[in-house]
Design an enzyme around this catalytic site. Structure first.
Site, short mmCIF file in Angstrom:
data_model
loop_
_atom_site.label_atom_id
_atom_site.label_comp_id
_atom_site.label_asym_id
_atom_site.label_seq_id
_atom_site.Cartn_x
_atom_site.Cartn_y
_atom_site.Cartn_z
N ASN A 48 -24.37 -2.43 -121.18
CA ASN A 48 -23.15 -3.19 -121.39
C ASN A 48 -22.84 -3.38 -122.88
O ASN A 48 -21.75 -3.80 -123.25
CB ASN A 48 -23.24 -4.57 -120.71
CG ASN A 48 -24.42 -5.37 -121.18
OD1 ASN A 48 -25.55 -5.08 -120.82
ND2 ASN A 48 -24.17 -6.37 -122.01
N GLY A 52 -27.01 1.50 -125.51
CA GLY A 52 -26.84 1.87 -124.11
C GLY A 52 -25.38 2.13 -123.77
O GLY A 52 -25.06 3.08 -123.04
N TYR A 198 -43.06 -7.73 -129.63
CA TYR A 198 -42.11 -6.61 -129.49
C TYR A 198 -42.82 -5.28 -129.73
O TYR A 198 -42.66 -4.33 -128.95
CB TYR A 198 -40.95 -6.80 -130.49
CG TYR A 198 -39.92 -5.70 -130.47
CD1 TYR A 198 -39.07 -5.53 -129.39
CD2 TYR A 198 -39.80 -4.81 -131.55
CE1 TYR A 198 -38.12 -4.51 -129.37
CE2 TYR A 198 -38.85 -3.79 -131.54
CZ TYR A 198 -38.02 -3.64 -130.46
OH TYR A 198 -37.08 -2.63 -130.44
N1 LIG Z 1 -31.22 -1.53 -132.69
C1 LIG Z 1 -32.27 -0.98 -133.27
O1 LIG Z 1 -32.36 -0.90 -134.50
C2 LIG Z 1 -33.39 -0.45 -132.42
C3 LIG Z 1 -34.49 0.14 -133.06
C4 LIG Z 1 -35.52 0.65 -132.30
C5 LIG Z 1 -35.46 0.57 -130.91
N2 LIG Z 1 -34.40 -0.02 -130.30
C6 LIG Z 1 -34.39 -0.10 -128.82
O2 LIG Z 1 -33.18 0.39 -128.32
C7 LIG Z 1 -32.87 -0.25 -127.08
C8 LIG Z 1 -31.42 -0.70 -127.07
O3 LIG Z 1 -31.29 -1.70 -128.07
P1 LIG Z 1 -29.90 -2.10 -128.74
O4 LIG Z 1 -30.10 -1.98 -130.20
O5 LIG Z 1 -28.77 -1.42 -128.10
O6 LIG Z 1 -29.90 -3.67 -128.40
P2 LIG Z 1 -28.78 -4.60 -127.74
O7 LIG Z 1 -27.45 -4.30 -128.31
O8 LIG Z 1 -29.30 -5.99 -127.86
O9 LIG Z 1 -28.80 -4.15 -126.21
C9 LIG Z 1 -29.87 -4.49 -125.40
C10 LIG Z 1 -29.42 -4.41 -123.96
O10 LIG Z 1 -30.52 -4.80 -123.12
C11 LIG Z 1 -30.04 -5.73 -122.17
N3 LIG Z 1 -31.07 -6.61 -121.65
C12 LIG Z 1 -31.81 -7.51 -122.32
N4 LIG Z 1 -32.60 -8.16 -121.47
C13 LIG Z 1 -32.35 -7.66 -120.23
C14 LIG Z 1 -32.84 -7.94 -118.93
N5 LIG Z 1 -33.73 -8.90 -118.71
N6 LIG Z 1 -32.36 -7.25 -117.89
C15 LIG Z 1 -31.43 -6.27 -118.08
N7 LIG Z 1 -30.92 -5.97 -119.28
C16 LIG Z 1 -31.38 -6.67 -120.35
C17 LIG Z 1 -28.97 -6.51 -122.92
O11 LIG Z 1 -28.15 -7.22 -122.01
P3 LIG Z 1 -27.31 -8.54 -122.48
O12 LIG Z 1 -26.16 -8.04 -123.30
O13 LIG Z 1 -26.90 -9.18 -121.20
O14 LIG Z 1 -28.27 -9.37 -123.28
C18 LIG Z 1 -28.27 -5.38 -123.64
O15 LIG Z 1 -27.38 -4.75 -122.75
C19 LIG Z 1 -33.88 -1.38 -126.93
O16 LIG Z 1 -34.88 -0.97 -126.03
C20 LIG Z 1 -34.47 -1.53 -128.31
O17 LIG Z 1 -35.79 -2.01 -128.28
C21 LIG Z 1 -33.35 -0.52 -131.01
#
Ligand SMILES: NC(=O)c1ccc[n+]([C@@H]2O[C@H](COP(=O)([O-])OP(=O)(O)OC[C@H]3O[C@@H](n4cnc5c(N)ncnc54)[C@H](OP(=O)(O)O)[C@@H]3O)[C@@H](O)[C@H]2O)c1
Length: 385
Positions: A48, A52, A198
């Protein structure tokens, strides 16, 4: 004093003006593929927002299930993607990874609804949460980032096998290198540090991917772990300091679209099957940037291992995960320093890469247009970013 201040201001201004170019330079590859997606079924958790959502947008030629905990947010993302891509097959289903009941309900509903599943992207994640537990009593990072996805994958595995060739992509992070599996205190009840929690969960993602690949050998289902880069997203929402830093340095951080490219590559690129179980990260600087010639020379002269645009780590670190001791207790951790030289897996990988000449193709993305290559490619084109 004034001169120093003036110089500092000019330097900072220069840095900020050039920030987008610097970012693009380091952002890594772009997934280019002619893979047919129509008729394919994709599930992406946490789509959402953030990485993702962009992944869902790029895969929307397939039937995409946005599996998220807040259906309203999911619907708003889905309608944006539908409007942008004119694809009405973007569907939203409720999935709360912090509750195994919700995961089972999602899987049950999905299996009743769909006879096929070709791509599962375990993308959702939380970071730096204050100490809390999931509905089932697991520490939140471990529960959501790893155990939730573990259960989800397990429940959908037969459908993936029936739909083979199929793929499971799990979003890990470079910080998994700082992780440990603290078997004596998995739920962080004795000691809790939200940063390390984390890291531990992201290490679990890498180890899960490796083990899953072993168990799925010969089934046609392959699996990959991914570091998307440092991406401007909502992931830092639980830390005031990081929110501030993210804002300050936002011009230097990857966009969510750039961050989605590694997941897309692992989900779509042809010929990745021998690399099942590996951890992917983007390392190669952009080929057509003003610095690429210099860096290219540096790479070829200083390192015999000129990496392709997207590097699959040999998994040496994960393979070298060793039992350690912390305060007299057993832990599973990865060696801090990456061993030098190539191991057998590295050599095999390099040989395979050379055989396919993918690097040559990537150096000249125009070939794609001439129909010389229909393979999925990661190449960096600054103008496209
Ligand atoms: N951003 C970075 O720099 C970075 C770096 C390394 C790895 N990652 C990894 O990349 C992935 C995506 O991260 P992102 O940066 O896109 O973060 P984000 O924008 O915070 O997106 C995270 C997503 O996970 C969902 N989520 C959290 N808790 C959940 C639950 N209990 N059940 C179902 N959905 C849940 C959130 O939903 P809500 O909107 O409802 O909270 C949101 O849709 C993550 O696994 C993160 O660890 C990101």
């Amino acid at each position: 004093m004034l001169v120093v201040l003036g110089l500092l201001t000019s330097f900072l201004s220069f840095l900020y003006v050039t920030a987008p170019s610097i970012r693009k330079f380091f952002a890594g590859g772009v997934c280019r593929t002619n893979v047919q997606l129509s008729g394919k079924v994709v599930v992406i958790t946490g789509a959402n927002t953030g990485i993702g959502k962009e992944t869902a947008r790029e895969l929307s030629r397939a039937r995409v299930y946005i599996a998220c905990r807040d259906v309203l947010k999911g619907e708003s993302a889905a309608s944006e993607i539908r409007a942008d891509t004119k694809n009405s097959q973007v569907l939203v289903r409720k999935l709360d990874l912090s509750d195994t009941k919700s995961i089972r309900a999602f899987a049950e509903g999905f299996l009743a609804e769909e006879k096929q599943l070709h791509i599962l992207i375990n993308n959702a994640g939380v970071m730096l949460c204050p100490y809390s537990k999931t509905a089932d009593g697991f520490e939140t990072h471990l529960g959501v980032n790893h155990l939730g996805h573990f259960l989800l994958t397990r429940l959908l595995l037969e459908r993936l096998k029936e739909s083979a060739p199929a793929r499971v992509v799990t979003l890990s992070s470079v910080v998994h290198h700082a992780g440990k599996i603290r078997f004596h205190d998995l739920q962080g009840e004795k000691y809790y540090n939200r940063g390390f929690a984390y890291c531990h969960s992201k290490l679990a993602n890498v180890l899960f991917t490796r083990e899953l690949a072993k168990r799925l050998k010969g089934t046609g289902v392959t699996t990959y772990a991914v570091h998307p880069g440092i991406v401007r997203s909502e992931l830092v929402r639980h830390s005031f300091l990081l929110c501030l830093l993210w804002r300050l340095f936002s011009p230097f951080l990857k966009t969510t679209w750039e961050g989605a490219q590694t997941s897309l590559h692992c989900a779509l690129a042809e010929g990745l099957e021998p690399l099942s179980g590996k951890y992917f990260r983007v390392t190669q600087p952009e080929q057509h940037s003003p610095f690429s010639a210099i860096l290219g020379k540096w790479h070829s002269s200083a390192s015999p291992r000129r990496p392709p645009l997207l590097v699959a780590e040999s998994g040496k670190r994960a393979a070298g995960a060793a039992w350690g001791h912390e305060g007299g207790k057993k832990t599973l951790q990865l060696p801090r320093k990456q061993a030098k030289g190539m191991d057998e897996e590295d050599k095999a990988f390099k040989q395979k890469q050379e055989e396919r000449k993918t690097f040559q193709e990537l150096k000249n993305p125009r070939q794609e247009g001439k129909g010389k290559s229909k393979t999925a490619q990661m190449s960096h084109e600054a103008k496209n970013l």
